[in-house]
Design a protein around this motif. Structure first.
Motif: not given
Length: 225
Positions: A126-140
């Protein structure tokens, strides 16, 4: 002369082919359709190749999950920050949807919704999925810093965006969105509603969402955002 036989190294092209074929068989026919014999026949290789490349069927399914998120991460990496962070956030949503539509069989497996009995995702998977969320967090965070979003927690904002777009895309791939509320109609409305829900002004949100349309087309052509 050394008679030792070196172990065969996995072929990256065959690895990808086995993942794509395996994902299609699993998503279309369920666990019973996924066998080493059928997989090898469709891939044009020996059954031993599955073990050479993945160590077995569980390794293959895990490879599908990891490859699915790797493709999503590569798609996100094409999004370049612009002067409009809300347009960038909308573009990330478009890229997420586009990737799912391009890889529908992997998408069904990435989140554990189509996996064989006895296989379950680990926290490491699941960490693979969470890692992709980093780009969304930066944009937010950029949206908050620009005064467009009022939320104080960019990571929470990212999770809200992810869950909303994921749900819509899942319904779309399942064939549940039909006219007059077809996938495009629902998606465009959802993007604007998400931005407004985070505190953006309706007119500004609509303009940013509209501006993200041609950016996706440029990404598809490989000419950048």
């Amino acid at each position: 002369m050394d008679a030792t036989v070196s172990p065969r190294r996995p072929d990256p092209r065959l690895t990808t082919r086995l993942i794509d074929i395996g994902a299609r068989l699993l998503a279309q026919g369920g666990p019973g359709a996924l066998s080493t014999r059928r997989l090898a026949a469709e891939a044009g290789c020996s059954t031993m190749a599955v073990y050479t490349h993945f160590g077995g069927m569980s390794g293959l399914v895990r490879g599908m999950v990891h490859e699915g998120f790797a493709r999503l991460q590569r798609a996100f990496s094409g999004v370049v920050d612009s002067a409009d962070p809300v347009a960038d956030m909308a573009l990330i949503g478009r890229v997420y949807r586009d990737n799912a539509r391009t890889n529908p069989y992997l998408y069904a497996i990435m989140f554990g919704t189509a996996t064989p009995a006895g296989f379950s995702l680990t926290d490491q998977d699941r960490q693979y999925g969470r890692f992709t969320l980093a780009r969304v967090v930066e944009t937010a965070a950029r949206c908050v810093a620009a005064g467009r979003f009022t939320g104080a927690d960019p990571e929470l904002v990212a999770h809200q965006m992810w869950s909303a777009i994921h749900g819509l895309v899942t319904l779309e791939l399942g064939g549940y969105l039909v006219p007059p509320y077809d996938p495009d109609t629902c998606f465009e409305s959802q993007l604007v509603s998400l931005m407004v829900g985070q505190g953006d002004a309706p007119e500004a949100a609509s303009a940013s969402v509209e501006a993200s349309r041609p950016a996706l087309e440029r990404l598809r052509r490989g000419t950048g955002a």
